[in-house]
Write a protein that holds these residues in place. Structure first.
Motif, mmCIF file in Angstrom:
data_model
loop_
_atom_site.group_PDB
_atom_site.id
_atom_site.type_symbol
_atom_site.label_atom_id
_atom_site.label_comp_id
_atom_site.label_asym_id
_atom_site.label_seq_id
_atom_site.Cartn_x
_atom_site.Cartn_y
_atom_site.Cartn_z
ATOM 1 N N VAL A 137 7.481 0.030 7.503
ATOM 2 C CA VAL A 137 6.099 -0.300 7.133
ATOM 3 C C VAL A 137 5.499 0.825 6.304
ATOM 4 O O VAL A 137 4.846 0.585 5.280
ATOM 5 N N ARG A 138 5.711 2.058 6.720
ATOM 6 C CA ARG A 138 5.163 3.197 5.976
ATOM 7 C C ARG A 138 5.748 3.274 4.566
ATOM 8 O O ARG A 138 5.036 3.578 3.605
ATOM 9 N N THR A 139 7.029 2.999 4.437
ATOM 10 C CA THR A 139 7.647 3.002 3.109
ATOM 11 C C THR A 139 7.033 1.927 2.228
ATOM 12 O O THR A 139 6.731 2.166 1.046
ATOM 13 N N ALA A 140 6.819 0.730 2.794
ATOM 14 C CA ALA A 140 6.215 -0.362 2.030
ATOM 15 C C ALA A 140 4.802 -0.020 1.580
ATOM 16 O O ALA A 140 4.367 -0.443 0.504
ATOM 17 N N LEU A 141 4.095 0.761 2.400
ATOM 18 C CA LEU A 141 2.713 1.124 2.101
ATOM 19 C C LEU A 141 2.600 2.478 1.404
ATOM 20 O O LEU A 141 1.475 2.965 1.172
ATOM 21 N N ASP A 161 3.161 5.326 2.618
ATOM 22 C CA ASP A 161 2.456 6.173 3.580
ATOM 23 C C ASP A 161 3.413 7.257 4.077
ATOM 24 O O ASP A 161 4.559 6.967 4.430
ATOM 25 N N ASP A 162 2.937 8.491 4.094
ATOM 26 C CA ASP A 162 3.744 9.634 4.510
ATOM 27 C C ASP A 162 3.521 9.885 5.994
ATOM 28 O O ASP A 162 2.401 10.156 6.425
ATOM 29 N N GLY A 163 4.608 9.781 6.782
ATOM 30 C CA GLY A 163 4.483 9.988 8.219
ATOM 31 C C GLY A 163 4.021 11.382 8.598
ATOM 32 O O GLY A 163 3.404 11.568 9.652
ATOM 33 N N ARG A 164 4.283 12.374 7.741
ATOM 34 C CA ARG A 164 3.846 13.741 8.052
ATOM 35 C C ARG A 164 2.360 13.927 7.782
ATOM 36 O O ARG A 164 1.687 14.699 8.457
ATOM 37 N N LYS A 165 1.852 13.209 6.780
ATOM 38 C CA LYS A 165 0.421 13.239 6.481
ATOM 39 C C LYS A 165 -0.058 11.799 6.283
ATOM 40 O O LYS A 165 -0.398 11.372 5.176
ATOM 41 N N PRO A 166 -0.075 11.021 7.368
ATOM 42 C CA PRO A 166 -0.373 9.591 7.244
ATOM 43 C C PRO A 166 -1.828 9.328 6.871
ATOM 44 O O PRO A 166 -2.737 9.995 7.344
ATOM 45 N N ARG A 167 -2.024 8.351 5.999
ATOM 46 C CA ARG A 167 -3.367 7.919 5.659
ATOM 47 C C ARG A 167 -3.629 6.495 6.142
ATOM 48 O O ARG A 167 -4.760 6.036 6.146
ATOM 49 N N LEU A 168 -2.551 5.784 6.540
ATOM 50 C CA LEU A 168 -2.689 4.392 6.971
ATOM 51 C C LEU A 168 -2.240 4.185 8.417
ATOM 52 O O LEU A 168 -2.992 3.652 9.229
ATOM 53 N N ILE A 169 -1.011 4.570 8.728
ATOM 54 C CA ILE A 169 -0.460 4.380 10.071
ATOM 55 C C ILE A 169 -0.442 5.728 10.792
ATOM 56 O O ILE A 169 0.320 6.617 10.446
ATOM 57 N N ARG A 170 -1.304 5.855 11.772
ATOM 58 C CA ARG A 170 -1.441 7.123 12.503
ATOM 59 C C ARG A 170 -0.556 7.117 13.747
ATOM 60 O O ARG A 170 -0.532 6.150 14.501
ATOM 61 N N THR A 171 0.178 8.207 13.938
ATOM 62 C CA THR A 171 0.972 8.379 15.149
ATOM 63 C C THR A 171 0.101 8.995 16.242
ATOM 64 O O THR A 171 -0.531 10.026 16.028
ATOM 65 N N VAL A 172 0.055 8.336 17.389
ATOM 66 C CA VAL A 172 -0.684 8.857 18.538
ATOM 67 C C VAL A 172 0.353 9.502 19.453
ATOM 68 O O VAL A 172 1.143 8.806 20.102
ATOM 69 N N ALA A 190 -1.546 3.599 15.438
ATOM 70 C CA ALA A 190 -2.819 2.955 15.120
ATOM 71 C C ALA A 190 -2.962 2.830 13.619
ATOM 72 O O ALA A 190 -2.477 3.678 12.860
ATOM 73 N N PHE A 191 -3.632 1.767 13.195
ATOM 74 C CA PHE A 191 -3.978 1.616 11.782
ATOM 75 C C PHE A 191 -5.339 2.270 11.578
ATOM 76 O O PHE A 191 -6.332 1.881 12.203
ATOM 77 N N SER A 192 -5.395 3.266 10.697
ATOM 78 C CA SER A 192 -6.600 4.100 10.611
ATOM 79 C C SER A 192 -7.303 4.059 9.268
ATOM 80 O O SER A 192 -8.325 4.719 9.080
ATOM 81 N N ALA A 193 -6.810 3.263 8.301
ATOM 82 C CA ALA A 193 -7.425 3.240 6.971
ATOM 83 C C ALA A 193 -8.650 2.330 6.961
ATOM 84 O O ALA A 193 -8.812 1.445 7.804
ATOM 85 N N HIS A 194 -9.523 2.550 5.986
ATOM 86 C CA HIS A 194 -10.694 1.703 5.805
ATOM 87 C C HIS A 194 -10.259 0.330 5.311
ATOM 88 O O HIS A 194 -9.412 0.203 4.429
#
Length: 209
Positions: free
Chosen positions: A72-76, A78-89, A95-99
């Motif tokens: 999912v992150r690759t499709a979006l 989104d960088d797992g180390r500095k996520p802007r969309l999919i946040r690791t808790v 969690a999805f954290s984008a506006h």
């Protein structure tokens, strides 16, 4: 469910993830994972719950979920180390954290004798399938019968190879048709009127005696 964020559009009814209007291909399970996170946003969803929903009848390892998150992150982008969309808790889940952009309203709609179906911007599927934006419970209507594309300056109707065909103002469609306010659309025995305008339709007098 149709949700816009950044340059992406997630459309659950058409099962598409779009980026700038172009489809981004992801696996069905990755699509399901993204849908769950979008539905629950901004709340975090535990790894256990995600695994239970995505693999309900299979025992899988947590590593399988991580592979799916990476897809999912690759499709979006989104960088797992500095996520802007999919946040690791940490030690819990994701969690999805984008506006998310608010839904765009449109004045386009289809009217039957009993129902009014609002049409959203973009693709609107019509058919017997419960996932269609305009669901018509009639045996003469194909599961995926037609599609209406709603753009700011025009609305276009496409027949999707339906068994019984589609008519506009009594004429059978053989190619895409540009719809005008007041056009009559027929699908099997179902007759609808296309309306596009700000005014609500006039109240019809009924005999209540």
């Amino acid at each position: 469910m149709r949700i816009a964020f950044e340059q992406f559009v997630f459309d659950d009814s058409s099962r598409q993830l779009l980026r700038g209007g172009e489809e981004v291909h992801i696996s069905p399970k990755a699509f399901q994972l993204l849908r769950i996170l979008l539905e629950r946003r901004p709340a975090a969803v535990s790894k256990e719950e995600l695994i239970a929903q995505i693999w309900p009848d299979v025992v899988v390892e947590e590593a399988n979920l991580k592979v799916l998150i990476n897809e999912v992150r690759t499709a979006l982008s989104d960088d797992g180390r500095k996520p802007r969309l999919i946040r690791t808790v940490h030690r819990f889940g994701y969690a999805f954290s984008a506006h998310v952009a608010p839904p765009v309203k449109t004045e386009a709609r289809l009217l039957t004798e009993r129902n009014a179906f609002p049409l959203r911007p973009g693709e609107n599927l019509i058919g017997r399938d419960p996932q269609c934006a305009v669901m018509l419970d009639s045996r003469g209507v194909s599961r995926l019968h037609a599609r209406i594309d709603v753009d700011p300056d025009r609305v276009v109707l496409h027949d999707l190879g339906s068994k019984n065909g589609t008519t506009v103002n009594g004429a059978r469609m053989h190619e895409a048709v540009l719809l005008n306010d007041g056009d009559t659309i027929g699908m099997g025995v179902v007759i609808m009127t296309f309306r596009r305008g700000g005014d609500l339709d006039s109240t019809v007098s009924v005999d209540v005696t």
